[in-house]
Design a protein around this motif. Sequence first.
Motif, PDB file in Angstrom:
ATOM      1  N   ALA A 126       0.850  -1.203   0.000  1.00 29.07           N
ATOM      2  CA  ALA A 126       0.000   0.000   0.000  1.00 29.07           C
ATOM      3  C   ALA A 126       0.883   1.249   0.000  1.00 29.07           C
ATOM      4  CB  ALA A 126      -0.892   0.003   1.227  1.00 29.07           C
ATOM      5  N   ILE A 127       0.478   2.253  -0.773  1.00 28.51           N
ATOM      6  CA  ILE A 127       1.253   3.509  -0.739  1.00 28.51           C
ATOM      7  C   ILE A 127       0.788   4.397   0.419  1.00 28.51           C
ATOM      8  CG2 ILE A 127       1.903   3.574  -3.172  1.00 28.51           C
ATOM      9  CD1 ILE A 127      -0.486   5.479  -3.634  1.00 28.51           C
ATOM     10  N   ILE A 128      -0.459   4.196   0.830  1.00 23.16           N
ATOM     11  CA  ILE A 128      -0.987   4.982   1.954  1.00 23.16           C
ATOM     12  C   ILE A 128      -1.656   4.008   2.927  1.00 23.16           C
ATOM     13  CG2 ILE A 128      -2.571   6.824   2.670  1.00 23.16           C
ATOM     14  CD1 ILE A 128      -2.537   7.634  -0.391  1.00 23.16           C
ATOM     15  N   GLU A 129      -1.329   4.178   4.206  1.00 22.60           N
ATOM     16  CA  GLU A 129      -1.971   3.327   5.204  1.00 22.60           C
ATOM     17  C   GLU A 129      -2.329   4.172   6.418  1.00 22.60           C
ATOM     18  OE1 GLU A 129       0.405   0.024   6.450  1.00 22.60           O
ATOM     19  OE2 GLU A 129      -1.180  -0.765   7.771  1.00 22.60           O
ATOM     20  N   PRO A 189       4.528  12.287  -9.130  1.00 22.16           N
ATOM     21  CA  PRO A 189       4.284  11.904  -7.738  1.00 22.16           C
ATOM     22  C   PRO A 189       3.664  10.510  -7.633  1.00 22.16           C
ATOM     23  CG  PRO A 189       2.519  13.323  -8.505  1.00 22.16           C
ATOM     24  CD  PRO A 189       3.487  13.199  -9.642  1.00 22.16           C
ATOM     25  N   LEU A 190       3.660  10.047  -6.420  1.00 17.33           N
ATOM     26  CA  LEU A 190       3.041   8.753  -6.127  1.00 17.33           C
ATOM     27  C   LEU A 190       1.527   8.886  -6.216  1.00 17.33           C
ATOM     28  CD1 LEU A 190       4.485   6.204  -5.160  1.00 17.33           C
ATOM     29  CD2 LEU A 190       3.995   6.896  -2.800  1.00 17.33           C
ATOM     30  N   MET A 191       1.038  10.019  -5.799  1.00 19.63           N
ATOM     31  CA  MET A 191      -0.419  10.202  -5.747  1.00 19.63           C
ATOM     32  C   MET A 191      -0.788  11.658  -6.017  1.00 19.63           C
ATOM     33  SD  MET A 191      -0.885  10.281  -1.637  1.00 19.63           S
ATOM     34  CE  MET A 191       0.612   9.437  -1.159  1.00 19.63           C
ATOM     35  N   ILE A 192      -2.010  11.820  -6.496  1.00 19.31           N
ATOM     36  CA  ILE A 192      -2.558  13.174  -6.621  1.00 19.31           C
ATOM     37  C   ILE A 192      -3.831  13.232  -5.796  1.00 19.31           C
ATOM     38  CG2 ILE A 192      -3.726  14.765  -8.208  1.00 19.31           C
ATOM     39  CD1 ILE A 192      -1.588  14.144 -10.224  1.00 19.31           C
ATOM     40  N   GLU A 229      -3.765   1.639  -2.695  1.00 18.89           N
ATOM     41  CA  GLU A 229      -2.739   0.947  -3.490  1.00 18.89           C
ATOM     42  C   GLU A 229      -2.235   1.880  -4.602  1.00 18.89           C
ATOM     43  OE1 GLU A 229      -1.724  -2.099  -2.680  1.00 18.89           O
ATOM     44  OE2 GLU A 229      -3.216  -2.221  -1.067  1.00 18.89           O
ATOM     45  N   PRO A 230      -1.088   1.589  -5.172  1.00 10.29           N
ATOM     46  CA  PRO A 230      -0.596   2.413  -6.293  1.00 10.29           C
ATOM     47  C   PRO A 230      -1.581   2.380  -7.453  1.00 10.29           C
ATOM     48  CG  PRO A 230       1.093   0.875  -5.527  1.00 10.29           C
ATOM     49  CD  PRO A 230      -0.154   0.501  -4.818  1.00 10.29           C
ATOM     50  N   GLY A 231      -1.717   3.493  -8.123  1.00  8.00           N
ATOM     51  CA  GLY A 231      -2.524   3.561  -9.341  1.00  8.00           C
ATOM     52  C   GLY A 231      -4.023   3.595  -9.114  1.00  8.00           C
ATOM     53  N   GLU A 232      -4.466   3.721  -7.888  1.00  8.57           N
ATOM     54  CA  GLU A 232      -5.915   3.769  -7.627  1.00  8.57           C
ATOM     55  C   GLU A 232      -6.547   5.018  -8.228  1.00  8.57           C
ATOM     56  OE1 GLU A 232      -7.548   3.379  -3.792  1.00  8.57           O
ATOM     57  OE2 GLU A 232      -6.381   1.590  -3.254  1.00  8.57           O
ATOM     58  N   PHE A 233      -7.844   4.942  -8.496  1.00  7.01           N
ATOM     59  CA  PHE A 233      -8.610   6.109  -8.932  1.00  7.01           C
ATOM     60  C   PHE A 233      -9.852   6.121  -8.040  1.00  7.01           C
ATOM     61  CE2 PHE A 233     -10.894   8.828 -12.048  1.00  7.01           C
ATOM     62  CZ  PHE A 233      -9.868   9.733 -12.309  1.00  7.01           C
ATOM     63  N   THR A 238      -0.014   7.038 -16.539  1.00  6.00           N
ATOM     64  CA  THR A 238       1.157   7.227 -15.667  1.00  6.00           C
ATOM     65  C   THR A 238       1.171   6.281 -14.473  1.00  6.00           C
ATOM     66  OG1 THR A 238       0.036   8.866 -14.277  1.00  6.00           O
ATOM     67  CG2 THR A 238       1.194   9.692 -16.224  1.00  6.00           C
ATOM     68  N   GLY A 239       0.050   5.747 -14.127  1.00  5.43           N
ATOM     69  CA  GLY A 239      -0.016   4.862 -12.958  1.00  5.43           C
ATOM     70  C   GLY A 239      -0.031   5.626 -11.642  1.00  5.43           C
ATOM     71  N   THR A 240      -0.146   6.938 -11.730  1.00  8.40           N
ATOM     72  CA  THR A 240      -0.226   7.744 -10.507  1.00  8.40           C
ATOM     73  C   THR A 240      -1.607   7.553  -9.873  1.00  8.40           C
ATOM     74  OG1 THR A 240       1.207   9.392 -11.505  1.00  8.40           O
ATOM     75  CG2 THR A 240      -0.095  10.108  -9.611  1.00  8.40           C
ATOM     76  N   ALA A 241      -1.624   7.356  -8.572  1.00 11.30           N
ATOM     77  CA  ALA A 241      -2.905   7.197  -7.871  1.00 11.30           C
ATOM     78  C   ALA A 241      -3.606   8.547  -7.778  1.00 11.30           C
ATOM     79  CB  ALA A 241      -2.667   6.641  -6.475  1.00 11.30           C
ATOM     80  N   PHE A 242      -4.917   8.550  -7.998  1.00 15.82           N
ATOM     81  CA  PHE A 242      -5.729   9.766  -7.836  1.00 15.82           C
ATOM     82  C   PHE A 242      -6.752   9.503  -6.742  1.00 15.82           C
ATOM     83  CE2 PHE A 242      -5.143  12.890 -11.343  1.00 15.82           C
ATOM     84  CZ  PHE A 242      -4.129  12.248 -12.031  1.00 15.82           C
TER      85      PHE A 242
END
Lengths: 410, 228
Positions: B2-5, B162-165, B31-35, B193-197
């Motif tokens: 997980a990128i954020i917990e 970035p990892l996330m937006i 998780e990475p790449g989430e929307f 890009t696979g960046t999580a939003f």
Amino acid sequence: MPLSKLWTIAYRDLGRHRRRSIFTLLAVGLGLGLLLVMDGLISGVVADSLANSIRLRTGHVQLRADSFQEDQLSLQAKDLLANPDELAAKAKELSEVKAAAPVLWSSVILNTIDQSAGLQLMGIDTTSALYDPIRSGVTAGEWLSPDDRDGILIGRVLAEELGVSAGQKVNLTVVNSDGRPDEGTFTIRGLFSTGIPGYDQSAVFMPLDKAQAFTGSSGRASLVMILLNNQNDANKVAAALSAPGVAALTWSDLNKFFVETMGTAMSFYVILDFIVILIVAVIIVNTLLMSVFERVREMGILAALGMKGRQIRVMFLLEAATLALIGIAVGLIIGAAGVWYLATTGIPIGDKMAAVAGSNFALSATMYGRFEPISFLNLSLATLIVVVLASLYPAFYASRLEPIKALHEQ
Amino acid sequence: MAIIELVNATRTYELGEVKTHALNGVSLMFEPGEFTALVGPSGSGKTTLLQLIGCLDRPDGGTVKINGQDVSRFSANQRADLRRKEIGFVFQFFALVPVLSAYENVELPLLLSNVKTQERKERVTELLKAVGLSDRAKHRPDQLSGGEQQRVAIARALAPRPLMILADEPTANLDTENGKQAMDIMQRLNQETGTAFIFATHDPRVVAYARRVVKLRDGRVDSNGASA
């Protein structure tokens, strides 16, 4: 982040409220310009007065009897130099010396038919280069010759006050070296104007031989006045010429009262400088604080993007420095123009006003300014430093804003 | 991984003597790449949650981990560093720097990260092209429409890779057409890009874009929202 980019944001922000920025930098410019003009005027008057005093009253070095008191102008033998010609000759041998000659000073009363004036008699070597400024300032009649037995020279201002002119006869009364009053009739050979009304009002010149005879001080003199090629050599020359019973005083000793008075006046002036710079700093702080308050949300955005407090501080300090530098440039232009005007045209204050300054202040009838590069540099640096220091508060305020609160600011 | 917990994260605001529990024991993983859409009524804690994830605020209790690091105890400078490298923001009010052009706004995060000139230029040009604003690069925010400003903000958020937006009500100030355009762009860039939003929203049309929907109510997770 490169400093140049922070500066880009800083200076563009100044363009957001152009009128406010222009008024702020004008405040800096006018404040600095005012100080530079005042500083230039005071420096000019001080330097001019000191140069006048050295040129006309004191010379660079004086040799006197140890017991001589200038304020008493004693004619007693013990207070006079017994061998002034020898001392003057010895002084002239020094390469640093431009001119040297004995002078006899005495208090006299000049009487006309209906008026009288207390004056300082100066028995002088009329051939000496010491008196070039007076010789070239003769406005009516002629300069004194060394063997003139009844000629005197008085100032134009005094002549006008007494209603006399060149060629007229006047009486002089003196208390001679024996303590007895003596009187003589003299012809006003010429009138002089030095541009220093206080001096022109109070001096009467007479050839040294005649003055010695008139006052009963044969062969003696109050002092030997010495003019140097470079006034920085005064201490060296004084040391070389001092002898037992003979005091060698330099121009700084002889103008001590003037120099100390001016020193005190200048310290008040520094306080004035500080007050004006402080006012300028308050204006800048006010402008920056307004800028911070208007941009709270923007600070929040920059913080959210990862800009650190230090960078936000630098950005605001650059904004203050930009305002200060442009303001300083404006101030330098105003100051230079003002000082140029004062140095070339000056401010005429009139003979009477100049004479009020008295004999200790050889004030010219026109006050001239003087360009002092060091004061331009010092005041500019002081303004920049004070402004940047004063800007620390708004800069710290901006850098300590909580991003979350800043972002919610409307 | 997980990128954020978030584990039992709480955040309470005090207004005088009144305490408001904006978040009350929230545990979530991203998780990475989430929307992902965060939904819920006003006061449910959406914005507070985004602020904790975005390191703009710190929890009173519990932990927030970004990429395995507990950021709850990070200093202001450490949080600024993390935001600069790993987190992009898109705000409801566009939030561009008014004295900078569109190009310079997108360039700003890259300058903060000391990216080299040539790389910066290529990245900004690529992003402005991606959001369809190549021809508006030299315009300042006050010369751009709301939709254009928000597209610049999206490009800026993506600039440092970035990892996330994190987007707080990204379409709230946009009309339907511009709102759709902004969401289309974010969805496309998320896929490319696979960046999580992660975006907080009320707008059902925005929620429809999300692959995962997290529902919040009264500062608690109502529905964890398994990925759609």
